[in-house]
Motif scaffolding. Structure first.
Motif, mmCIF file in Angstrom:
data_model
loop_
_atom_site.group_PDB
_atom_site.id
_atom_site.type_symbol
_atom_site.label_atom_id
_atom_site.label_comp_id
_atom_site.label_asym_id
_atom_site.label_seq_id
_atom_site.Cartn_x
_atom_site.Cartn_y
_atom_site.Cartn_z
ATOM 1 N N GLY A 307 41.220 41.680 28.474
ATOM 2 C CA GLY A 307 41.167 40.985 30.035
ATOM 3 C C GLY A 307 40.656 42.069 31.153
ATOM 4 O O GLY A 307 39.853 41.558 32.018
ATOM 5 N N THR A 308 40.977 43.376 30.912
ATOM 6 C CA THR A 308 40.518 44.255 31.904
ATOM 7 C C THR A 308 39.073 44.384 31.898
ATOM 8 O O THR A 308 38.477 44.416 32.997
ATOM 9 C CB THR A 308 41.106 45.785 31.657
ATOM 10 N N ARG A 309 38.406 44.210 30.578
ATOM 11 C CA ARG A 309 37.222 44.406 30.492
ATOM 12 C C ARG A 309 36.314 43.160 31.205
ATOM 13 O O ARG A 309 35.237 43.202 31.923
ATOM 14 C CB ARG A 309 36.639 44.631 28.811
ATOM 15 N N VAL A 310 36.746 42.073 31.261
ATOM 16 C CA VAL A 310 36.560 40.705 31.700
ATOM 17 C C VAL A 310 36.368 41.040 33.138
ATOM 18 O O VAL A 310 35.448 40.555 33.865
ATOM 19 C CB VAL A 310 37.240 39.502 31.169
ATOM 20 N N LEU A 311 37.594 41.136 33.574
ATOM 21 C CA LEU A 311 37.633 41.519 35.239
ATOM 22 C C LEU A 311 36.814 42.649 35.832
ATOM 23 O O LEU A 311 36.095 42.480 36.797
ATOM 24 C CB LEU A 311 39.102 41.835 35.392
ATOM 25 N N GLU A 312 36.545 43.916 34.867
ATOM 26 C CA GLU A 312 35.481 44.705 35.520
ATOM 27 C C GLU A 312 34.193 44.111 35.460
ATOM 28 O O GLU A 312 33.470 44.319 36.388
ATOM 29 C CB GLU A 312 35.564 45.835 34.362
ATOM 30 N N GLU A 313 33.923 43.200 34.229
ATOM 31 C CA GLU A 313 32.521 42.402 34.270
ATOM 32 C C GLU A 313 32.456 41.585 35.653
ATOM 33 O O GLU A 313 31.063 41.443 36.068
ATOM 34 C CB GLU A 313 32.431 41.757 33.119
ATOM 35 N N SER A 314 33.696 40.939 35.778
ATOM 36 C CA SER A 314 33.583 40.064 37.278
ATOM 37 C C SER A 314 33.030 40.830 38.465
ATOM 38 O O SER A 314 32.861 40.295 39.579
ATOM 39 C CB SER A 314 34.440 39.434 37.166
ATOM 40 N N GLY A 315 33.323 42.153 38.607
ATOM 41 C CA GLY A 315 33.231 43.140 39.746
ATOM 42 C C GLY A 315 34.362 43.823 40.217
ATOM 43 O O GLY A 315 34.224 44.533 41.330
ATOM 44 N N MET A 316 35.370 43.898 39.436
ATOM 45 C CA MET A 316 36.590 44.804 39.814
ATOM 46 C C MET A 316 36.502 46.052 39.401
ATOM 47 O O MET A 316 35.935 46.489 38.365
ATOM 48 C CB MET A 316 38.009 44.236 39.273
ATOM 49 N N SER A 317 37.239 47.064 40.189
ATOM 50 C CA SER A 317 37.027 48.458 39.663
ATOM 51 C C SER A 317 38.217 48.543 38.309
ATOM 52 O O SER A 317 38.882 47.571 38.236
ATOM 53 C CB SER A 317 37.647 49.543 40.814
ATOM 54 N N ALA A 318 38.167 49.594 37.667
ATOM 55 C CA ALA A 318 38.748 49.826 36.585
ATOM 56 C C ALA A 318 40.323 49.694 36.979
ATOM 57 O O ALA A 318 41.234 48.968 36.210
ATOM 58 C CB ALA A 318 38.599 51.090 35.734
ATOM 59 N N GLN A 319 40.765 50.217 37.909
ATOM 60 C CA GLN A 319 42.294 50.359 38.494
ATOM 61 C C GLN A 319 42.727 49.046 38.923
ATOM 62 O O GLN A 319 43.766 48.519 38.515
ATOM 63 C CB GLN A 319 42.444 51.266 39.561
ATOM 64 N N GLN A 320 41.741 48.211 39.595
ATOM 65 C CA GLN A 320 42.063 46.878 40.012
ATOM 66 C C GLN A 320 41.991 45.959 38.957
ATOM 67 O O GLN A 320 43.274 45.255 38.788
ATOM 68 C CB GLN A 320 40.779 46.401 41.028
ATOM 69 N N ALA A 321 41.471 46.169 37.871
ATOM 70 C CA ALA A 321 41.574 45.315 36.658
ATOM 71 C C ALA A 321 42.819 45.544 36.030
ATOM 72 O O ALA A 321 43.314 44.631 35.347
ATOM 73 C CB ALA A 321 40.199 45.470 35.717
#
Length: 501
Positions: A307-321
Motif C-alpha cells: 500500500g505504501t508503494r501505491v501511495l508513493e506512486e500516486s504522489g505521496m512522500s514516503a512518510q505520508q504514505a
C-alpha cells in the motif's frame, strides 16, 4: 443443470432445541477469542511488510527482485502450509495443529529478527539473506495453516444459527492484526526511523507476543467435537459440546453428527479417494478453488503488502504514505465489524455479488482517476487514497469474511481439512504471484494499468460467483454435507431434488 436456489432446502436442517444463554455461550466466546489469536498473527505477519519492507531493503541493500522474494516467500509457503496443515488437522486434530502453528509463528519470528546484515550498511550476506527467507517461509507455513485450521475449528464448534459471526471473527482478527502492524510500523518509523538502522527488526519482533499467548491459551482449549466424533471418541465429543451448548441442544447435535458419521463409515471412502470418486465433491472442491482465487485476484493483499508503494506512486512522500496506510487497516476493521453483524443475516452469495460489484467499480475509478489526474497534480494522491480506501472497505465488508466462512462450512467432515486446504492452497499461490510481481507491475504499467487489470478480472469473477457458488447460510454442517455430497445443493426447488438423487 437445474437453476440455482439462494439457500438449499433439499435436506433440511434437523429440528434442534433452541439456543439459550448461559455459561456455555461465554465459554464459546472465550474459545473463539483464543483461537482467533491465530488470525491476529496471520494479519500481523502479512501486514508488517507494508512499511517494514522499505527500511529492510535499504539496510540490507535488496533489489526489487530480492525484495519480492522476501515478501512472496511467506505467501508461497502459506500455500503449502494451507494444504499440509489442513490435511494434518484431519489426522491429529484441530487443536494440536493450532498449537504447532503457534510454535512456527514464534520460531519464524526469531529467524527474521536475528538474520544478520552485511559487513557494511546497505549490504547483506548470502547466509543472512537465506536466514531471512527461511524465517519468512516458517511464518508462511504458520500463516497458511492458520488460514485453514482456525476457521474450521470455529465452524465445527459454533451452532449453525451463529456460525457465520463466530467463524467470521477470525477474519476480523486478521485485519485487526494488519491494522496493528500498520500502527506499529508508523509509530516505530516516526520515533526511530532516522535513529536506528534495524527498526524493521522491531516491527517483526512484536509478532512473538501473540504467538506465545496463542500457545498458552490453546493448551486449555478443547478439541473440535465434530473431529472427535469422526475419530469415534464420542464421550469426549459429548463433554466438549456440553461446555458450549445447553444440555438438550448438545445431545441433539451429537446424535445428528453420529448419524452422519456412521453413514459415511459404511462407504469406506474419505479424503482424496472420496473427491475423485464423487463428481459432486470434485465439483465443490473446484468451486472452492475458484472462490479462494477470486478473493485474491481482487488485489486486496497487494494493497495490504504494498500500500505504501501505491501511495508513493500516486504522489505521496514516503512518510505520508506510511501514515496514510493506517487508513487501510482502520477501514478494514470497521468493514469487518459490519460484516460480522450481517454475516448471519445476509446470504453468502449475495454478499459475494455485492462485494465484487463494489470492488470492481472501485478498480475502474482508481484507473480513471490516475488517467485524469496526471502525476504532480495536487489532488491525485488524495483522490487515489480515497478510492483505494473505498476498495478496502468494500472488500472487507462484503467479501473477505464471507469467503472464509463459506470455505469453512462447505466441505463434508471427512474431507473438510483437505477441502479447505486445497482451496486455500490455490488462493495463496495466486496471492504469492501477485506479491512477487506487483511492484514490477506497478512500475511497468502504473496505477492505471494495474487497477484496470484487476477490474477486468473482477467482471469475470462476478460471472463465476453468479453461476457456480451455492448458498450455505442457515444450514447445519450436517445438512450441508448431505446436499454437497449428492449435488442437491445446486437445485432450486424440492421437486428437482429427486432428479439429483
Amino acid at each position: 443443470m437445474p437453476s440455482r436456489k439462494e439457500a438449499g432446502n433439499s435436506a433440511t436442517t434437523p429440528d434442534l432445541p433452541p439456543l439459550t444463554g448461559g455459561p456455555h455461550r461465554r465459554r464459546l466466546g472465550l474459545i473463539s477469542t483464543i483461537a482467533c489469536l491465530g488470525g491476529l498473527l496471520f494479519g500481523y505477519d502479512t501486514g508488517v511488510a507494508n512499511g517494514a519492507e522499505g527500511p529492510m531493503a535499504q539496510q540490507l541493500g535488496l533489489n526489487l527482485l530480492q525484495l519480492g522474494v522476501v515478501i512472496s516467500s511467506l505467501v508461497f509457503a502459506a500455500a503449502v502450509g494451507a494444504l499440509v496443515c489442513g490435511r494434518l488437522s484431519d489426522a491429529i486434530g484441530r487443536r494440536r495443529t493450532i498449537l504447532l502453528l503457534a510454535v512456527l509463528f514464534f520460531v519464524g519470528t526469531v529467524f527474521v529478527v536475528a538474520s544478520p546484515g552485511g559487513p557494511e550498511p546497505g549490504t547483506h550476506t548470502t547466509a543472512g539473506f537465506s536466514i531471512l527467507v527461511a524465517g519468512r517461509v516458517l511464518l508462511g507455513l504458520a500463516v497458511g495453516g492458520a488460514s485453514t485450521v482456525v476457521p474450521v475449528y470455529l465452524a465445527e464448534l459454533a451452532p449453525y444459527e451463529i456460525r457465520g459471526s463466530i467463524t467470521g471473527r477470525n477474519e476480523l482478527a486478521i485485519v485487526s492484526g494488519q491494522l496493528a502492524a500498520f500502527v506499529v510500523n508508523a509509530i516505530l518509523a516516526s520515533l526511530l526511523g532516522g535513529q536506528m538502522d534495524g527498526v524493521w527488526r522491531l516491527m517483526f519482533a512484536v509478532c512473538a507476543l501473540p504467538a506465545v499467548a496463542l500457545f498458552i491459551g490453546m493448551l486449555r482449549m478443547p478439541e473440535s467435537p465434530r473431529w472427535l466424533v469422526e475419530k469415534g471418541r464420542y464421550e469426549e465429543a459429548a463433554a466438549v459440546l456440553r461446555t458450549v451448548r445447553n444440555p438438550e441442544r448438545a445431545d441433539a447435535e451429537l446424535r445428528e453428527v453420529e448419524r452422519l458419521t456412521a453413514e459415511e463409515a459404511t462407504q469406506d471412502v474419505a479424503g482424496w479417494r472420496a473427491i475423485v470418486s464423487n463428481k459432486w465433491l470434485l465439483r465443490i472442491v473446484l468451486v472452492g478453488i475458484g472462490v479462494s482465487m477470486t478473493q485474491q485476484l481482487t488485489g486486496i493483499n497487494s494493497i495490504m503488502y504494498y500500500g505504501t508503494r501505491v501511495l508513493e506512486e500516486s504522489g505521496m512522500s514516503a512518510q505520508q504514505a506510511v501514515l496514510a496506510n493506517i487508513a487501510f487497516g482502520v477501514v478494514a476493521v470497521i468493514g469487518g465489524l459490519i460484516a460480522l453483524r450481517n454475516m448471519d443475516r445476509l446470504d453468502r452469495r449475495k454478499t459475494f455479488l455485492i462485494g465484487l460489484s463494489l470492488t470492481t467499480l472501485c478498480h475502474c475509478l482508481v484507473g480513471v482517476a490516475s488517467m485524469v489526474l496526471p502525476a504532480g497534480h495536487p489532488l491525485r494522491p488524495v483522490v487515489i487514497l480515497i478510492l483505494v480506501v473505498a476498495f478496502v472497505f468494500s472488500m472487507q465488508t462484503f467479501l473477505n469474511i464471507a469467503v472464509w466462512v463459506w470455505l469453512a462450512e462447505i466441505f463434508p467432515l471427512h474431507m473438510r481439512g483437505l477441502g479447505i486446504g486445497i482451496s486455500v492452497f490455490f488462493g495463496w499461490a495466486t496471492n504469492g504471484l501477485l506479491a512477487l510481481y506487483f511492484p514490477s507491475l506497478v512500475s511497468g504499467v502504473g496505477i492505471t494499468g494495474s487497477f484496470f487489470i484487476f477490474a477486468a478480472i473482477g467482471a469475470v469473477a462476478l460471472l463465476f460467483v453468479y453461476t457456480q457458488v451455492p448458498e450455505t447460510r442457515g444450514r447445519s454442517l450436517e445438512a450441508l454435507e448431505e446436499d454437497v455430497t449428492t449435488g442437491a445443493i445446486y437445485v432450486v426447488a424440492p421437486e428437482d431434488v429427486k432428479s439429483v438423487h
